[in-house]
Enzyme design. Structure first.
Site, mmCIF file in Angstrom:
data_model
loop_
_atom_site.group_PDB
_atom_site.id
_atom_site.type_symbol
_atom_site.label_atom_id
_atom_site.label_comp_id
_atom_site.label_asym_id
_atom_site.label_seq_id
_atom_site.Cartn_x
_atom_site.Cartn_y
_atom_site.Cartn_z
ATOM 1 C CD GLN A 177 -13.013 -2.676 -1.202
ATOM 2 O OE1 GLN A 177 -12.347 -2.283 -0.908
ATOM 3 N NE2 GLN A 177 -14.186 -3.199 -1.861
ATOM 4 C CG HIS B 82 -8.109 -0.380 -3.374
ATOM 5 N ND1 HIS B 82 -7.711 -0.769 -3.056
ATOM 6 C CD2 HIS B 82 -8.786 0.102 -2.344
ATOM 7 C CE1 HIS B 82 -7.146 -1.348 -2.193
ATOM 8 N NE2 HIS B 82 -8.172 -0.761 -0.877
ATOM 9 C CG ASP C 121 -13.298 5.730 -1.307
ATOM 10 O OD1 ASP C 121 -13.517 6.157 0.543
ATOM 11 O OD2 ASP C 121 -12.551 5.733 -1.955
ATOM 12 N NE ARG D 295 -9.901 -5.820 0.044
ATOM 13 C CZ ARG D 295 -9.123 -5.254 0.128
ATOM 14 N NH1 ARG D 295 -9.986 -3.717 1.379
ATOM 15 N NH2 ARG D 295 -8.047 -4.848 0.004
ATOM 16 C CB CYS E 145 -14.477 0.630 -0.215
ATOM 17 S SG CYS E 145 -13.767 2.500 -0.489
ATOM 18 N NE ARG F 168 -3.561 0.267 1.484
ATOM 19 C CZ ARG F 168 -5.103 0.255 2.431
ATOM 20 N NH1 ARG F 168 -5.515 1.041 3.280
ATOM 21 N NH2 ARG F 168 -6.330 -0.201 1.595
HETATM 22 N N1 NVA Z 1 -9.723 6.715 -1.023
HETATM 23 C C1 NVA Z 1 -9.250 6.299 -0.432
HETATM 24 C C2 NVA Z 1 -9.758 4.856 0.220
HETATM 25 C C3 NVA Z 1 -9.465 3.820 1.060
HETATM 26 C C4 NVA Z 1 -9.594 2.018 1.400
HETATM 27 C C5 NVA Z 1 -8.149 6.520 0.697
HETATM 28 O O1 NVA Z 1 -7.483 6.671 -0.278
HETATM 29 O O2 NVA Z 1 -8.448 6.630 1.417
HETATM 30 N N1 CP Z 2 -11.230 -1.000 1.960
HETATM 31 C C1 CP Z 2 -9.909 -1.000 2.111
HETATM 32 O O1 CP Z 2 -9.038 -1.228 1.275
HETATM 33 O O2 CP Z 2 -9.977 -0.934 3.523
HETATM 34 P P1 CP Z 2 -8.349 -0.762 4.812
HETATM 35 O O3 CP Z 2 -7.685 0.757 4.275
HETATM 36 O O4 CP Z 2 -9.059 -0.325 5.372
HETATM 37 O O5 CP Z 2 -7.528 -1.907 4.541
#
Ligand code: NVA
Ligand code: CP
Length: 305
Positions: free
Chosen positions: A129, A126, A217, A285, A257, A100
């Site tokens: 997801q 992502h 989101d 997931r 998500c 990540r």
């Molecule tokens: N758009 C959000 C998704 C989190 C799963 C982020 O990047 O924080």
């Molecule tokens: N949806 C998702 O990726 O959740 P987290 O940020 O908790 O991993």
């Protein structure tokens, strides 16, 4: 497939094959209990996570393998070691890397380690997801071709991934964002150029009308915290509430998500509605990623679709 950085890199058959494999893994987990015996997944996190970390770690365990949680702050990356060098080192120890990252480009650098790399969220996309989301939609609707998914909110990594992933399986994607926070025009252009059925608008009501799924989101993604006040104001018309859900088809589902900020991008009555599938998405997931892992790290073929 060698890596999973974006569903944009996959052929439609590969996306459908991964979904079919995920359905198999979910139906018959015992069959895959030892598929990754002796294998290790390194999991690099530059940002917070609940679902991604836990589902990958539990998934590796259920497949007979092992997962290593590598928080950025505890790695030499935080003291200046490059992603390339880190990848070349990790490639000598682990059988795959899930990461990540703040910059999508760093995932590409990690591919230099010689082991499969899986995107666990980047600033751009992502994909894990969206695989879970497509699995959830298939469980609800069966065939997805021609179904309409409407994304409402900020044009961000989730909007991009949904555009790319849903179009791969023949869905129409409508993206409703305020003009200040659009989806990346380059992503929209590439999806349209590949034949995707895409509608881009700033009108949330028109976008929601007769859709099969409404998706939102958080309005403030990780790393955007300083823009919070402005985003709250500009995104308010895109909040998913019962009125907007009422515009969609009577069979329409609500998707997110997660994590959700109740009262911001979605009201509590919508996220707790009997047509909300947010916790199914979270569960899926695990199953979808186990399919990715057994394919990329375990050499399990994708079913032909
Ligand atoms: N758009 C959000 C998704 C989190 C799963 C982020 O990047 O924080
Ligand atoms: N949806 C998702 O990726 O959740 P987290 O940020 O908790 O991993």
């Amino acid at each position: 497939m060698q890596h999973l950085l974006s569903l944009g890199d996959c052929r439609p058959q590969e996306v459908l094959g991964l979904l079919a494999l995920a359905e198999q893994v979910k139906r018959d987990p015992a069959r895959y209990r030892q598929t990754l015996a002796g294998k290790t997944l390194g999991m690099i996190f530059q940002k917070h996570s609940t679902r991604t970390r836990v589902s990958f770690e539990v998934g590796m365990c259920q497949l007979g393998g092992h997962a290593l949680f590598l928080a950025e702050a505890a790695l030499q990356i935080s003291r200046g070691e490059t992603f390339d060098d880190t990848a070349r080192v990790l490639g000598r120890y682990v059988d795959g890397i899930m990461a990540r990252v703040k910059r999508h480009r760093d995932l590409e650098l990690l591919c230099g380690g010689g082991v499969p790399v899986i995107n666990g969220l980047s600033d751009q996309v992502h994909p894990c997801q969206v695989l879970a989301d497509l699995l959830t939609l298939r469980e609800r609707f069966g065939e997805l071709e021609g179904r309409v998914l409407t994304y409402l909110g900020a044009g961000n990594n989730m909007a991009h991934s949904l555009l790319v992933g849903c179009c791969k399986v023949g869905m129409q994607v409508r993206v409703a964002t305020p003009p200040e926070y659009p989806a990346d025009p380059a992503v929209v252009r590439s999806v349209v150029a590949a034949g995707g059925d895409v509608v881009v608008t700033d009108d949330p009501v028109a976008a929601a009308t007769d859709a099969d799924a409404l998706y939102t989101d958080v309005w403030v993604s990780m790393g955007e915290e300083s823009e919070r006040a402005q985003r709250m104001e500009r995104l308010a018309p895109y909040r998913v509430d019962l009125g907007l859900l009422g515009r969609a088809k009577p069979s329409a589902v609500f998707m997110h998500c997660l994590p959700a900020h109740r009262g911001e991008e979605v009201t509590g009555d919508v996220i707790d509605h009997d047509r909300s599938v947010v916790f199914d998405e979270a569960e899926n997931r695990l199953h979808a990623q186990k399919a990715v892992l057994v394919h990329l790290l375990g050499g399990v073929d994708l079913p032909s679709v």
